[in-house]
Design a protein around this motif. Sequence first.
Motif, PDB file in Angstrom:
ATOM      1  N   ARG A  86       0.837  -1.203   0.154  1.00  0.00           N
ATOM      2  CA  ARG A  86       0.102   0.062   0.167  1.00  0.00           C
ATOM      3  C   ARG A  86       0.798   1.342  -0.059  1.00  0.00           C
ATOM      4  N   THR A  92     -10.979   8.012   3.316  1.00  0.00           N
ATOM      5  CA  THR A  92      -9.763   8.967   2.969  1.00  0.00           C
ATOM      6  C   THR A  92      -9.824  10.091   3.679  1.00  0.00           C
ATOM      7  N   GLU A 126      -6.749  10.038  -7.552  1.00  0.00           N
ATOM      8  CA  GLU A 126      -5.602  10.131  -6.889  1.00  0.00           C
ATOM      9  C   GLU A 126      -5.764   9.881  -5.414  1.00  0.00           C
ATOM     10  N   LYS A 146      -6.131   7.885  -1.868  1.00  0.00           N
ATOM     11  CA  LYS A 146      -5.740   7.202  -1.272  1.00  0.00           C
ATOM     12  C   LYS A 146      -6.758   6.451  -0.471  1.00  0.00           C
TER      13      LYS A 146
END
Length: 206
Positions: free
Chosen positions: A60, A151, A158, A160
């Motif tokens: 990750r 998140t 974008e 994560k």
Amino acid sequence: MKKDRLITNYSKYNDVALDFKAKQIVESLTENDNFPTTVPSLQDFTALSKEFNVSLNKARTGDKVQIAYKNQLRKQLLSNMQELAINVESQAFNDRSKLMSSGFDVSSNSGITPIITAPKNFTLSDGSNIGEIKLNSSGSPNAISYVHEYTYDELTEEAKWNTEVSSSKAHVFKNLASSKRIYARTRVVGRKGQEVYSNTLSRVVQ
């Protein structure tokens, strides 16, 4: 009478769902008198499952070496799951209750893949303690697992997402950054790897 069969191919599962399924199999076969010995051995399969879980967390970070190693372990885990399912099925002698006790999925006699739907009534609320957010919904029929995600990033491609897998439709994220806004959602995983998302909600962490 149609013979009950175990599903042996889990390649459609994403990494998180595959990790969860492997854990289910380990828990189900541990001290299971129906399958005292297996090929591969439960000890070896458990070790591989744990190694994949560790590699999944390391990947990750986006490190290419870790991602490549995780993908290598994924192939090994899928191969071991297929071999183990075939071995378990041979020991069950078409006893459906024994098959279901293994942690593997039993194929539907109708051959129809159960439909899964997005979880309804999805909500976010404060947890019992500071730094906690509780996710809840009415769930989804035929779901085998729920992947709860959040998140701090704005909702772009974008962003994560942090993920936590559970068998429960309700979940509490802990140790979140207080006073920060998070975005959260729940992903439902079906028996054959189907995935459906809830809507995405936001809330400021207490």
